[in-house]
Every structure is written in C-alpha cells, then in structure tokens.
Design a protein around this motif. Structure first.
Motif, PDB file in Angstrom:
ATOM      1  N   GLY A 346       0.810  -1.199   0.000  1.00  0.00           N
ATOM      2  CA  GLY A 346       0.000   0.000   0.000  1.00  0.00           C
ATOM      3  C   GLY A 346       0.851   1.260   0.000  1.00  0.00           C
ATOM      4  N   ILE A 347       0.194   2.421   0.047  1.00  0.00           N
ATOM      5  CA  ILE A 347       0.948   3.667   0.017  1.00  0.00           C
ATOM      6  C   ILE A 347       1.572   3.991   1.373  1.00  0.00           C
ATOM      7  CG2 ILE A 347      -0.482   4.612  -1.838  1.00  0.00           C
ATOM      8  CD1 ILE A 347      -1.819   6.394   0.246  1.00  0.00           C
ATOM      9  N   LYS A 348       1.117   3.336   2.434  1.00  0.00           N
ATOM     10  CA  LYS A 348       1.576   3.451   3.820  1.00  0.00           C
ATOM     11  C   LYS A 348       0.836   4.567   4.560  1.00  0.00           C
ATOM     12  CE  LYS A 348       4.620   0.210   3.152  1.00  0.00           C
ATOM     13  NZ  LYS A 348       4.350  -0.006   1.745  1.00  0.00           N
ATOM     14  N   VAL A 349       0.596   4.310   5.818  1.00  0.00           N
ATOM     15  CA  VAL A 349      -0.119   5.256   6.680  1.00  0.00           C
ATOM     16  C   VAL A 349       0.641   6.571   6.778  1.00  0.00           C
ATOM     17  CG1 VAL A 349      -0.964   5.665   9.030  1.00  0.00           C
ATOM     18  CG2 VAL A 349      -1.165   3.385   8.012  1.00  0.00           C
ATOM     19  N   SER A 350       1.968   6.505   6.810  1.00  0.00           N
ATOM     20  CA  SER A 350       2.775   7.726   6.936  1.00  0.00           C
ATOM     21  C   SER A 350       2.557   8.662   5.750  1.00  0.00           C
ATOM     22  CB  SER A 350       4.268   7.378   7.047  1.00  0.00           C
ATOM     23  OG  SER A 350       4.697   6.643   5.914  1.00  0.00           O
ATOM     24  N   ARG A 351       2.454   8.120   4.546  1.00  0.00           N
ATOM     25  CA  ARG A 351       2.215   8.962   3.363  1.00  0.00           C
ATOM     26  C   ARG A 351       0.811   9.554   3.399  1.00  0.00           C
ATOM     27  NH1 ARG A 351       5.248   4.933   0.330  1.00  0.00           N
ATOM     28  NH2 ARG A 351       7.258   5.815  -0.267  1.00  0.00           N
ATOM     29  N   LEU A 352      -0.151   8.780   3.894  1.00  0.00           N
ATOM     30  CA  LEU A 352      -1.506   9.300   4.034  1.00  0.00           C
ATOM     31  C   LEU A 352      -1.500  10.485   4.998  1.00  0.00           C
ATOM     32  CD1 LEU A 352      -4.582   9.035   3.525  1.00  0.00           C
ATOM     33  CD2 LEU A 352      -4.664   7.501   5.498  1.00  0.00           C
ATOM     34  N   MET A 353      -0.801  10.336   6.128  1.00  0.00           N
ATOM     35  CA  MET A 353      -0.696  11.421   7.102  1.00  0.00           C
ATOM     36  C   MET A 353      -0.045  12.656   6.479  1.00  0.00           C
ATOM     37  SD  MET A 353       0.671   9.303  10.411  1.00  0.00           S
ATOM     38  CE  MET A 353       1.428  10.795  11.050  1.00  0.00           C
ATOM     39  N   LEU A 354       1.076  12.442   5.798  1.00  0.00           N
ATOM     40  CA  LEU A 354       1.805  13.563   5.196  1.00  0.00           C
ATOM     41  C   LEU A 354       0.970  14.260   4.120  1.00  0.00           C
ATOM     42  CD1 LEU A 354       5.394  12.040   4.911  1.00  0.00           C
ATOM     43  CD2 LEU A 354       4.724  13.991   6.310  1.00  0.00           C
ATOM     44  N   SER A 355       0.224  13.483   3.345  1.00  0.00           N
ATOM     45  CA  SER A 355      -0.610  14.060   2.288  1.00  0.00           C
ATOM     46  C   SER A 355      -1.706  14.923   2.879  1.00  0.00           C
ATOM     47  CB  SER A 355      -1.222  12.945   1.424  1.00  0.00           C
ATOM     48  OG  SER A 355      -0.224  12.201   0.773  1.00  0.00           O
ATOM     49  N   ILE A 356      -2.371  14.424   3.931  1.00  0.00           N
ATOM     50  CA  ILE A 356      -3.453  15.178   4.574  1.00  0.00           C
ATOM     51  C   ILE A 356      -2.909  16.460   5.200  1.00  0.00           C
ATOM     52  CG2 ILE A 356      -5.122  15.144   6.476  1.00  0.00           C
ATOM     53  CD1 ILE A 356      -5.475  12.134   5.930  1.00  0.00           C
ATOM     54  N   ARG A 357      -1.771  16.346   5.880  1.00  0.00           N
ATOM     55  CA  ARG A 357      -1.210  17.526   6.548  1.00  0.00           C
ATOM     56  C   ARG A 357      -0.621  18.514   5.550  1.00  0.00           C
ATOM     57  NH1 ARG A 357       1.268  14.886  12.167  1.00  0.00           N
ATOM     58  NH2 ARG A 357      -0.725  13.944  12.740  1.00  0.00           N
ATOM     59  N   SER A 358      -0.119  18.002   4.438  1.00  0.00           N
ATOM     60  CA  SER A 358       0.379  18.890   3.393  1.00  0.00           C
ATOM     61  C   SER A 358      -0.776  19.663   2.764  1.00  0.00           C
ATOM     62  CB  SER A 358       1.116  18.078   2.322  1.00  0.00           C
ATOM     63  OG  SER A 358       1.566  18.907   1.279  1.00  0.00           O
ATOM     64  N   LEU A 359      -1.904  18.969   2.555  1.00  0.00           N
ATOM     65  CA  LEU A 359      -3.096  19.619   2.014  1.00  0.00           C
ATOM     66  C   LEU A 359      -3.603  20.700   2.974  1.00  0.00           C
ATOM     67  CD1 LEU A 359      -5.380  19.765  -0.091  1.00  0.00           C
ATOM     68  CD2 LEU A 359      -6.538  17.933   1.176  1.00  0.00           C
ATOM     69  N   ARG A 360      -3.634  20.362   4.266  1.00  0.00           N
ATOM     70  CA  ARG A 360      -4.073  21.324   5.271  1.00  0.00           C
ATOM     71  C   ARG A 360      -3.149  22.541   5.309  1.00  0.00           C
ATOM     72  NH1 ARG A 360      -4.621  18.840  11.102  1.00  0.00           N
ATOM     73  NH2 ARG A 360      -2.347  18.953  10.962  1.00  0.00           N
ATOM     74  N   LYS A 361      -1.861  22.292   5.147  1.00  0.00           N
ATOM     75  CA  LYS A 361      -0.886  23.390   5.130  1.00  0.00           C
ATOM     76  C   LYS A 361      -1.126  24.310   3.936  1.00  0.00           C
ATOM     77  CE  LYS A 361       3.784  24.330   3.730  1.00  0.00           C
ATOM     78  NZ  LYS A 361       4.918  23.778   3.004  1.00  0.00           N
ATOM     79  N   GLU A 362      -1.356  23.742   2.758  1.00  0.00           N
ATOM     80  CA  GLU A 362      -1.572  24.537   1.554  1.00  0.00           C
ATOM     81  C   GLU A 362      -2.845  25.375   1.654  1.00  0.00           C
ATOM     82  OE1 GLU A 362       0.517  24.988  -0.931  1.00  0.00           O
ATOM     83  OE2 GLU A 362       1.937  23.674   0.111  1.00  0.00           O
ATOM     84  N   VAL A 363      -3.910  24.773   2.206  1.00  0.00           N
ATOM     85  CA  VAL A 363      -5.163  25.522   2.377  1.00  0.00           C
ATOM     86  C   VAL A 363      -4.950  26.671   3.357  1.00  0.00           C
ATOM     87  CG1 VAL A 363      -7.539  25.411   3.242  1.00  0.00           C
ATOM     88  CG2 VAL A 363      -6.637  23.560   1.821  1.00  0.00           C
TER      89      VAL A 363
END
Length: 479
Positions: A346-363
C-alpha cells in the motif's frame, strides 16, 4: 553507471537464491517428494553461476543511489525469473509466464495466484512458495546485507532502495548492523508465531509455511480455503501477528531498548490502530445480521480488515459478497496499507498522514499567505524534500494504476475485475473483487496481462521508483 558492481551484486543475489532453493529439498527428503529434484538442479546451478560470477572483483567500487535503485530492481526481477524455473521443470506450473507470476507474487508478498487448486501442489513446492513470502517480507537485499560483508555505501543505497516508506533511517551508526537488528526482530517474531500455531494444534509443516506467509504478510497458504480452513484459534493468532507485522519494525527496536514512550508516541502507529479499529467496527455493524452472533461478525470483520490493511490477503470469508459499504472500506484499506518500514504494502499510513497535513498546510497558506507553516509529524518538522517525494510517489502510483488498468482491460473482462486485479497487485494484497476475489484467481488473464500484473507487483513492493529508474534512459548514461 558502475555496471561491474551491479553485476557483482546480482551474482551474489543469484548465489543466495540458490541456497534458498535448496531448502525445499529438505522437505522433499522428509516427505519423499520427487519435485525436490527440480529445486536441487535449479539451486545448484544458481549457486555455481553465482559463485563464479561473484569471484571477479569489480573494477570500480563507486556506488551511488542510481546503482542502488538499479541493483534492487534487477535483483527482484532476477529472483522471479530464476525462482520460476523449478515449477516449470517439475511440471507443477507448466507455463513459464504463469510460474513467473506465481513466484513474483510470492517474493513481493502479494499472494495473487494463477493456481485453481493449491492443494494439488507438492509439499516442497508449497514450502518454497510460502517461504518466498517470508524472504520478500523484510527484503532479500536486507537479508544479504545482514550476512555478507559489504561497504557502507553499498548498504546505505541498497537499503534505501528496497525499504518502504517516505524516509529510511538508521537504528545504529552502521547500516549493516541495522539490517541485522531488523532481521533478528523479524526472526524472533517468526519463532514466536510458529510456537503459537503449534500450541493451537497445527502440525509443524503447516505452522511453518503459514508463519512464513503471515510474517511476510504475503497470504499464500496450503489450503484452497486459505486460513479459513483452520480453527478460529489459528485465525485469531493470524490476526494478531498480521497486525504486528503491519507496524514499523524499527518501533520494536525501541521497545527492546526499553523506550516504550517512543513506540506509543509514534503518530503513524496511533493512526494505524485507529483506522483498523474504526474499520472493523463499521463493517461489524453492517454484518451483524449476516452472522449468528455479533462476536462472529466482529471476528471475520477484524480478520479481513487486518488482512487487507496489512496487504496479507488471507481470507476467512468471501468478502466479495459483502455489502458495498464494507467492500468500499476494504478498498480504502487496500490503498492505505500498513506502516512504513513494515512488511505490508500500500501507500503506507505515513504517506496518508503527510498528504493530509500537506493539504491542510496549503489551504492554510492560501488563507494566510504571509504565514510560515511546516508539515509536522511526531512533533518534528518534515523537510520539503520528503513532502515533494510523497507527492511524486502518489502521482506515479495513480499513473501506474491507470495505465495498467487500460492494458488489462484489453482482455475484455468486466471493469471491476480488471481494476481490482491492478489494485490488488500494485498494493501487494492478492485477492480483490470480481473474478480475482477470495474464491477466484488470476488464471484467466492473458499472458500480456499477467506480465503487466507481475510488473505491478514488483513496482508495488519496491514502491515504484526503482522500477522507474530502471527504465529511464538517463540511468544508463556514464555521467
């Protein structure tokens, strides 16, 4: 490109695979299985060729990231091509492309199979098939690093290319010692699992091969009913150990060092626990009327959630017949996978976390353009290079799925089966939905589709980039 050092390491890999191929011969002797001769011939040939090739000292010892990616990608391809030979020689799997698919599925811990009757395989073939799950779980190159003296630069770039997750760190100053620690933990948990299965009433042979598949989160079994053919006690033990193997193995190092706070403070592990528990409860609620008791519904729900999220692929029920909401959750878990540094895909839980937090940072940055924001994990700021690599990985991941699905669709099967086959192989899960569900297999696909799906399994296990580097024309230039 230092081709001499790459060739030297590939011969080493071939040599070690030869020794792995001799292990089924022991099983063949015990159970008087004639199939063992095919493994003996292939194993001896691999050892001889590998030993002769690795006798020549490389002209240059220059070894950078590029050489690491190429070596790892070619090593896994070589393992699959050679590992398929005994199955063809013995006639267990007459078609070479089918045999490559099967053993690639084993080494990449995917668990996808072209076999319609697993129980028809000889005991030595079943042993090697499941043992390939165990070797592929932690990584073939990591194993070699733990037992073969190589220079620090070799170890560092090989481990980074073969290990999973957004970042790969060292537990101790020397990478070689890190590899030893990881395999020691892996072996220790395997021994505990074998003993647990034996105490649950399994015979030694079954306990060994199911332990190989459980630890490697590979999903191969010696029964057509998978783990569903064993007792509830065995299924419960499998659930526990699959879950443990979905956790970053470096976290166990901190437990051994008596640093439990570092284990429980790890945000990825907490997310992993939370996603598993919530998913199991949601599916249990929807299946509460499908089973005699809520306990039985929770048992099967939790087993399948853990099996799919850790990308093991064991099955105790035909989840393809579950309601769409439950299947949707399993598809989500298939994509997410386990923790970085685990044996899961899978893509791994860590990448899911980083993607969500990166999105939140950009917003947040859009709302407050002058603010300075950082993506943080475990109270530490994550470098922009890591965030960019996660974005690049997700892009490559989506592109691979789209292209592979389009090619597989040429076979003319229904879209659910075609798409599920790609998702199940890219994420190293094995069973999917439709004709590749828990009661199905991949035997009906064409040779082209099997080749594409085999590539997907390798790309998924190596997290795509090593395979992309291998096929990049600039990789092979001198400078």
């Amino acid at each position: 490109m230092n081709k001499s050092i790459i060739g030297f390491l590939l011969f080493r890999v071939l040599q070690f695979e030869g020794f792995f191929l001799l292990l089924p011969c022991i099983v063949a002797l015990i159970y008087k299985d004639p199939t063992g001769l095919s493994f003996l011939i292939t194993g001896v040939a691999a050892i001889i060729i590998g030993s002769i090739g690795s006798m020549f000292t490389p002209k240059s010892k220059v070894f950078y990231a590029r050489e690491g990616f190429v070596t790892v990608a070619l090593s896994w391809i070589l393992l699959s091509l050679v590992g398929a030979v005994p199955f063809v020689l013995s006639g267990e799997i007459p078609s070479y492309i089918d045999a490559v698919f099967e053993i690639a599925s084993g080494f990449t811990t995917t668990g996808a199979s072209i076999l319609t009757d697993v129980e028809a395989l000889s005991m030595s073939a079943q042993f090697f098939r499941c043992f390939s799950n165990w070797i592929g779980g932690m990584g073939v190159l990591v194993f070699i690093m733990a037992v073969v003296p190589l220079s620090g630069s070799y170890n560092l770039h090989l481990m980074r290319a073969e290990s999973t997750g957004a970042e790969v760190g060292k537990l101790v100053p020397r990478i070689k010692d890190t590899a030893k620690i990881l395999y020691s933990i892996y072996l220790g948990i395997t021994v505990a699992l074998v003993i647990s299965y034996l105490l649950a009433g399994m015979r030694l042979y079954d306990a060994l091969i199911i332990s190989f598949s459980t630890m490697g989160t590979g999903g191969f079994a010696n029964l057509n009913a998978s783990v569903g053919g064993y007792s509830y006690t065995v299924q419960t033990i499998a659930t526990v150990f699959m879950f443990l193997c979905g956790i970053n193995f470096t976290a166990y190092f901190y437990l051994l060092k008596r640093k439990p706070k570092d284990f429980f403070k790890n945000e990825e592990i907490r997310y992993y626990f939370f996603i598993t528990l919530i998913s199991a409860c949601l599916i249990t609620y929807q299946l509460k009327d499908a089973y005699p008791t809520i306990r039985e519904a929770f048992h099967h729900s939790l087993f399948q959630v853990v099996s799919i999220m850790t990308t093991t692929g064991f099955a105790t029920a035909d989840f393809d017949k579950w309601p769409m909401f439950s299947k949707g959750i399993l598809l989500f878990l298939m994509v997410v996978g386990g923790c970085a540094g685990s044996t899961a895909g899978g893509i791994k839980v860590s990448r899911l976390m980083l993607s969500i937090r990166s999105l939140r940072k950009e917003v947040g940055q859009m709302i407050h353009p002058r603010s300075v924001r950082k993506v943080r994990v475990n109270d530490h700021a994550v470098g922009d290079d890591v965030v960019r690599s996660v974005g690049a990985f997700i892009t490559a991941y989506v592109a691979l799925i789209i292209i592979s699905t389009l090619i597989v669709c040429i076979d003319g099967f229904d879209f659910t089966s075609s798409f599920a086959s790609v998702m199940a192989t890219v994420n190293n899960v094995g069973p999917g939905f439709g004709m590749v569900g828990p009661t199905g297999n991949y035997s009906q696909f064409s040779a082209l589709s099997k080749a594409v799906l085999s590539f997907d399994m390798l790309a998924g296990r190596l997290e795509i980039f090593p395979m992309l580097v291998l096929f990049n024309i600039h990789t092979w230039k001198k400078n």
